[in-house]
Design a protein around this motif. Sequence first.
Motif, short mmCIF file in Angstrom:
data_model
loop_
_atom_site.label_atom_id
_atom_site.label_comp_id
_atom_site.label_asym_id
_atom_site.label_seq_id
_atom_site.Cartn_x
_atom_site.Cartn_y
_atom_site.Cartn_z
N ILE A 53 0.97 -1.21 0.13
CA ILE A 53 0.18 0.03 0.08
C ILE A 53 0.73 1.35 0.15
O ILE A 53 1.79 1.39 0.80
CB ILE A 53 -1.00 -0.04 1.34
N MET A 54 0.87 1.98 -1.13
CA MET A 54 1.53 3.19 -1.03
C MET A 54 0.98 4.27 -1.83
O MET A 54 0.25 4.13 -2.87
CB MET A 54 3.00 2.95 -1.76
N PRO A 55 1.60 5.60 -1.81
CA PRO A 55 0.92 6.69 -2.52
C PRO A 55 1.61 6.86 -4.16
O PRO A 55 0.80 7.38 -4.87
CB PRO A 55 1.39 7.96 -1.73
N SER A 56 2.53 6.02 -4.27
CA SER A 56 3.38 6.32 -5.44
C SER A 56 2.69 5.35 -6.50
O SER A 56 3.35 4.29 -6.81
CB SER A 56 4.95 5.97 -5.35
N ILE A 57 1.73 6.02 -7.44
CA ILE A 57 1.47 5.37 -8.77
C ILE A 57 2.51 4.98 -9.66
O ILE A 57 2.52 4.02 -10.38
CB ILE A 57 0.26 6.00 -9.23
N PRO A 75 9.68 7.03 -10.78
CA PRO A 75 10.50 7.14 -9.58
C PRO A 75 11.76 8.09 -9.77
O PRO A 75 12.25 8.73 -8.90
CB PRO A 75 10.72 5.68 -8.96
N ALA A 76 12.42 7.82 -10.97
CA ALA A 76 13.59 8.55 -11.10
C ALA A 76 13.52 10.06 -11.10
O ALA A 76 14.28 11.04 -10.79
CB ALA A 76 14.35 8.20 -12.55
N VAL A 77 12.46 10.46 -11.98
CA VAL A 77 12.02 11.99 -12.10
C VAL A 77 11.48 12.22 -10.73
O VAL A 77 11.92 13.43 -10.32
CB VAL A 77 11.00 12.27 -13.11
N ARG A 78 10.75 11.55 -10.00
CA ARG A 78 10.42 11.96 -8.58
C ARG A 78 11.50 12.25 -7.70
O ARG A 78 11.35 13.33 -7.08
CB ARG A 78 9.38 10.83 -8.16
N ASP A 79 12.50 11.31 -7.75
CA ASP A 79 13.71 11.57 -6.81
C ASP A 79 14.36 12.89 -7.16
O ASP A 79 14.92 13.45 -6.10
CB ASP A 79 14.52 10.16 -6.78
N ALA A 80 14.56 13.20 -8.44
CA ALA A 80 15.27 14.20 -8.82
C ALA A 80 14.60 15.48 -8.66
O ALA A 80 15.08 16.64 -8.19
CB ALA A 80 15.44 14.27 -10.36
N PHE A 81 13.17 15.41 -8.47
CA PHE A 81 12.26 16.55 -7.92
C PHE A 81 12.57 16.54 -6.54
O PHE A 81 12.96 17.88 -6.04
CB PHE A 81 10.84 16.27 -8.49
N TYR A 82 12.64 15.67 -5.73
CA TYR A 82 12.83 15.87 -4.43
C TYR A 82 14.44 16.44 -4.20
O TYR A 82 14.54 17.57 -3.45
CB TYR A 82 12.89 14.37 -3.63
N GLU A 83 15.23 15.99 -4.90
CA GLU A 83 16.46 16.41 -4.63
C GLU A 83 16.61 18.08 -4.98
O GLU A 83 17.35 18.86 -4.40
CB GLU A 83 17.80 15.78 -5.60
N ALA A 84 15.88 18.42 -6.04
CA ALA A 84 15.99 19.77 -6.73
C ALA A 84 15.43 20.75 -5.46
O ALA A 84 15.94 21.94 -5.29
CB ALA A 84 14.99 19.82 -7.79
N VAL A 85 14.31 20.07 -4.74
CA VAL A 85 13.64 20.84 -3.74
C VAL A 85 14.79 21.18 -2.57
O VAL A 85 14.93 22.18 -2.02
CB VAL A 85 12.43 20.14 -3.29
N LEU A 86 15.38 20.26 -1.93
CA LEU A 86 16.41 20.01 -1.11
C LEU A 86 17.44 21.03 -1.53
O LEU A 86 17.75 21.80 -0.46
CB LEU A 86 17.01 18.98 -0.82
N LEU A 87 17.93 21.11 -2.61
CA LEU A 87 19.20 22.01 -3.13
C LEU A 87 18.71 23.37 -3.22
O LEU A 87 19.21 24.17 -2.62
CB LEU A 87 19.49 21.45 -4.39
N THR A 88 17.33 23.74 -3.31
CA THR A 88 16.92 24.92 -3.32
C THR A 88 16.72 25.67 -2.01
O THR A 88 17.24 26.69 -1.78
CB THR A 88 15.43 24.95 -4.07
N ILE A 89 16.43 25.09 -0.85
CA ILE A 89 16.34 25.38 0.16
C ILE A 89 17.63 25.40 0.94
O ILE A 89 17.74 26.25 1.72
CB ILE A 89 15.26 24.50 1.23
N ALA A 90 18.67 24.58 0.66
CA ALA A 90 19.90 24.54 0.95
C ALA A 90 20.53 25.84 0.85
O ALA A 90 21.24 26.34 1.47
CB ALA A 90 20.72 23.13 0.87
N ARG A 91 20.23 26.06 -0.45
CA ARG A 91 20.98 27.34 -1.15
C ARG A 91 20.31 28.82 -0.19
O ARG A 91 21.07 29.57 -0.19
CB ARG A 91 20.97 27.51 -2.43
N ALA A 92 19.19 28.50 -0.13
CA ALA A 92 18.53 29.84 0.45
C ALA A 92 19.11 29.76 1.91
O ALA A 92 19.23 30.85 2.39
CB ALA A 92 16.94 29.49 0.44
N ALA A 93 19.00 28.61 2.62
CA ALA A 93 19.63 28.69 4.08
C ALA A 93 21.04 29.37 4.06
O ALA A 93 21.55 29.78 5.14
CB ALA A 93 19.66 27.27 4.44
N ALA A 94 21.95 28.88 3.21
CA ALA A 94 23.14 29.41 3.21
C ALA A 94 23.38 30.88 2.33
O ALA A 94 24.65 31.22 2.45
CB ALA A 94 24.05 28.43 2.19
N GLY A 95 22.24 31.38 2.00
CA GLY A 95 22.42 32.80 1.52
C GLY A 95 23.06 32.83 -0.01
O GLY A 95 23.66 33.92 -0.20
#
Length: 422
Positions: free
Chosen positions: A86-90, A365-385
């Motif tokens: 049982i999972m959300p990822s179709i 899944p490969a595109v989804r995971d790249a999406f996740y990584e892009a979000v984390l990179l965006t917020i990490a760069r914002a946090a670092a100024g």
Amino acid sequence: MTRRFRMLVLVVVMLVITAVGTVVLWARHDDREPVTILGTWTAKQGEQFEAVLRSFGIPFRYQGTAAQREVLLSKVQSGEPPDIVIMPSIGELAEYAEQDLLEPLDALYDPEEYGGPWKPTGSGSGHVYWVPVKADLKSIVWYREGERPAASPAPLRSWCMGMSDDGTSGWPGTDWIEDLVLQQQGPDVYEKWALNKERRDWWRGDAVRTAWESWASLLRQDRAAARHALLTDHRGDPDGNGLLFEGWGGCTLEHQGSFAPSFYKDEARRARMTDSARLLPGGDGRLRGREVTGDFAALFGDRPQARELIRRLASKEGQQKWAATTNVFSANRRVAPHGSAVEREIARRLGEGPRCLDASDVMPPAVRDAFYEAVLLTIARAAAGRDIDIPGVLADVQRVQDAQTAQGTDRSAAPRTVCSTT
């Protein structure tokens, strides 16, 4: 040798070469063994789900984990997948179906009982391989009773935000981007992006870039708040009552799905919700659609007990019992609304269109995971100024999308639509 292999009565060997070159040996389980189920629900909700399963009178063994995709992949590669997942990822389920690892569910439930977009649309073979057993609303914002927000975009310090999760960090940020695309562009563009229709450079196009810039403009407002969001679990402290009631930095709003009250625990009775559109940055406040999600059950094995358990869980009676026992929501249109005034309001909105499935959940899944990584990179760069370089971030995701397209991967089991008004 494991007990399971000692009890084998039939062995069917299938050679499946996965993306990492692993050879999988597929084994049929002894019919006397309990039905094995792998899901994402843990703690109290896991216990409540097990109580519903026990009422069906079918022996089972349930495993709940937040690191589901890693656990499932390991089980599949070892040749001992669960009977039911049982999972959300179709998008992930579609890949397993396209490898002939899932059993069709055609005769186990009536698809007409389910509204769109949860209703399975079938595959190239005419089969359906999953059934929705839980539904949730995502285009909402939670606030504390007596602190209703103003009808205008809120600054970063107002948002209780956490990006961390076990094995899937970053998904709360994808919910922000998805909701922004939906509210700024509408369901038609949203669906084309989610399903990569027309094979356009959606990730580098105006729709996604504009939404991403809106979110980045929010993150740039406060480095400390961005850093806190990057390092914080989306559920809050394990011993606390969720991010909204921890109130770090004076935050008063949480962009989170209708499952959020399960994080709020004893404070859930003080939680209130509103549509997200008017509070998101970079929009005109107009509600153009509602992002929704679901948890979908699929069969890796064809044992009669597993098929019967799916049938009972997907039935009107099973869904009504699951919803009433745990205060969750069902995509089954025959299940009556229940619970508090807030829960009934969520159920009402789940019935109103247009509704669009979580885009990352339907992506490969490969595109989804790249999406996740892009979000984390965006917020990490914002946090670092640092400069976020949105075009560069999105170009990286586009390259993954292009590689998937170039491979010519069979996507016959993938959904045909993401948004629905019915």
